[in-house]
Design an enzyme around this catalytic site. Structure first.
Site, mmCIF file in Angstrom:
data_model
loop_
_atom_site.group_PDB
_atom_site.id
_atom_site.type_symbol
_atom_site.label_atom_id
_atom_site.label_comp_id
_atom_site.label_asym_id
_atom_site.label_seq_id
_atom_site.Cartn_x
_atom_site.Cartn_y
_atom_site.Cartn_z
ATOM 1 N N GLU A 90 4.284 -0.325 1.356
ATOM 2 C CA GLU A 90 4.867 -1.198 0.264
ATOM 3 C C GLU A 90 4.927 -1.962 -0.350
ATOM 4 O O GLU A 90 4.710 -2.645 -1.676
ATOM 5 C CB GLU A 90 5.721 -0.033 -0.790
ATOM 6 C CG GLU A 90 6.049 1.185 -0.781
ATOM 7 C CD GLU A 90 8.058 1.672 -0.734
ATOM 8 O OE1 GLU A 90 7.806 0.645 -1.964
ATOM 9 O OE2 GLU A 90 7.725 2.981 -0.691
ATOM 10 N N GLU A 126 0.808 -1.128 0.417
ATOM 11 C CA GLU A 126 -0.157 -0.216 0.150
ATOM 12 C C GLU A 126 0.555 0.995 -0.190
ATOM 13 O O GLU A 126 1.819 0.582 0.178
ATOM 14 C CB GLU A 126 -0.937 -0.108 0.958
ATOM 15 C CG GLU A 126 -0.296 -0.750 2.786
ATOM 16 C CD GLU A 126 0.959 0.662 3.350
ATOM 17 O OE1 GLU A 126 0.827 1.777 3.198
ATOM 18 O OE2 GLU A 126 2.245 -0.004 4.135
#
Lengths: 352, 352
Positions: free
Chosen positions: A316, A173
């Protein structure tokens, strides 16, 4: 397929395959149990896939990106524009997740599920529900309809990846402000005091941390989310990328595909999925435990035993990508090692 | 080149390169320090290689195999013949280390430095010093000349690998009985009571463990190795593969090549090298910490911070191979990530 159909399709893992894997591992040319945690992972993979020859490749990291209205409260060390800038960096290939998926021999998909900018980038999966959420300190992040739509984006992205052959999905994310919203979700869902959940995010100072705690407390007071209703919590104090990740977890579990969880935010999304259907938790593999205090709390609630402890706090999908070769090692040990009989190696006394 | 010439060539790591790497990491598109332990590894690689673009590939695992006369005392869960059988398994490709090096994209070299059998196997590096050591419970394992010759085998094997392009060497070993001899070496070298060092090896029971402790105590009483003379200790209570691994560490350190340490036995070999020249310790990267109690002790003595904690107790280089992709990730993060300036990403406040 709608959310409730997918939830209904989720079954428990295959206990017979787990047992068969445990027996198979004991026939391989190594002292009993000597590969430790790797053997536990192999057993979990057998349960998830229903096979003693579990395959995890191709593995795909799905990074959901979205913005958060709560950044107006000054809760992050980075300006909100960084979400869009980092999406561009992901597409260009210069971010940590790009490097780490190359090392891990995985691919990465970037999904704009709610970035507060017009992004037209080659390879970007554009599934924007809205341009960021509203400020949770003043009212709900989004409507229930938006939260459902975001979950459905996650489900269809996962479904597309699986149709294209993916055998493992990893959660990633990007969203400036999303440790704040994730902390709010966890505080309510886990009934944990906000102060225990909140950490230093991407690198805020102590006074910002105090403000972050106050903002989350205000958001909970203003929105009064129902602790027993994950969807209500997602909509009121969550985020679009968090909802998208929930959808990925549900779709993967329904397809009996292992889900490699990344950091704090993705673990909170996994917890939301597990609150919707506890069986979903059986498909989760914890990649790491970050220094974000809420991460330990949510891992405990999910009974996740993280593979790595490396003081990561990037998100991420970076921790998931780092742990992926270890999950692959577990699958390959099961599939490729010789047995004592095959290799003509004398068996141990097998006393322990 | 002889041992003392190699030792003389070993320099400390490049502190300027470490500092430059730390500064470089702070310019990359991620919150400051958010890759945690990975950043520390990148800094260590910079120090070792003298470069802010450290390369670790090709990486080679060198497995030294030898037998131990002390197995006559019944200290292992496996019969001594398993050493030769496992060497055959390594060459055939069915052992854990074969699987794990394939996953880690490394190659593996198997060296017969003292197996008690005539082995003629394709690809096996035959550098046998003698057919196993003598029983340390009754006298020295080998002569000082044999120990020196075994170290030289390690040095030349490492040197050959480096000449062929290797940029990282990982330590592996196979030798039924070698937790016993390694425990003896550690007890003397670290001045630690034998009971604290000895564990369950590949899976012995409590009564065998008691016997193992008594055998080591007897070996120390019989041989009286000089705690200040690593070579004397190696010869009297060590093993041929342990001495070979010492040679690899020294040669790699002299060539400024990182050494990825595996489990308890290879860590004890690294400690011997560090006792010969403390600068050698700066070239060591700890892959994991096993459940063998001596492993924690030796890691502490070497100031090694292990990357993984996965309850491994196999040896062969298995833990090193498992950790290798993480070391590679550290090198690639340094070499491939975009800076804030390159990616047009707004810098953080950099307050922490």
């Amino acid at each position: 397929m709608g959310i409730f159909e997918v939830v209904e399709r989720i079954q428990g893992v295959d206990v017979a395959a787990q047992k068969a894997m445990a027996e198979h591992l004991n026939c391989l040319t190594k002292p009993l149990g000597s590969l430790g945690r790797l053997e536990e992972l192999a057993i979990q993979l057998a349960g998830i896939t229903g096979s003693t020859s579990p395959v995890i490749d191709p593995a795909v990291v799905i990074v959901m990106a979205a913005d958060h209205g709560v950044t107006a409260e000054g809760v992050s060390a980075f300006p909100a524009e960084v979400t869009a800038q980092m999406v561009n960096n992901f597409i260009t290939g210069g971010a940590a997740i790009n490097v780490l998926t190359r090392v891990a021999q995985a691919s990465v998909k970037i999904v704009d599920i709610g970035v507060n900018a017009d992004l037209e980038l080659p390879g970007l999966i554009s599934r924007k529900i809205r341009r960021g959420t509203d400020n949770i300190a003043n009212g709900p992040a989004m409507t229930v309809e938006d939260a459902v739509a975001a979950m459905e984006v996650g489900m269809s992205t996962a479904s597309d990846a699986i149709d294209q052959g993916a055998k493992l999905l990893a959660l990633g994310e990007m969203g400036i402000g999303n440790t704040t919203t994730s902390s709010a979700v966890l505080a309510i869902l886990g009934q944990v005091p906000v102060e225990q959940v909140v950490g230093f995010g991407t690198g805020i100072d102590s006074s910002t941390k105090k403000r972050k705690i106050a903002v989350i407390q205000k958001a909970i007071a203003v929105n009064r989310p129902d602790p027993l209703d994950p969807l209500d919590i997602l909509a009121k104090v969550g985020g679009l990328e968090i909802a998208g990740l929930v959808g990925i977890v549900l779709q993967a579990a329904a397809a009996r595909i292992p889900v490699l969880v990344d950091g704090f935010i993705s673990a909170v999304a996994a917890l939301v999925a597990a609150k919707m259907t506890p069986l979903a938790a059986q498909y989760l593999i914890g990649s790491h435990e970050s220094v974000e205090p809420g991460h330990r709390i949510v891992n405990n609630l999910l009974a996740i035993q993280p593979i790595l402890q490396m003081n990561l706090r990037l998100g991420e999908g970076s921790g998931a990508a780092l742990a992926l070769p270890i999950v692959r090692a577990a699958s390959c040990i099961a599939r490729e090692m010789a047995t004592f009989a095959q290799a003509n190696v004398a068996d141990s006394l097998k006393k322990l």
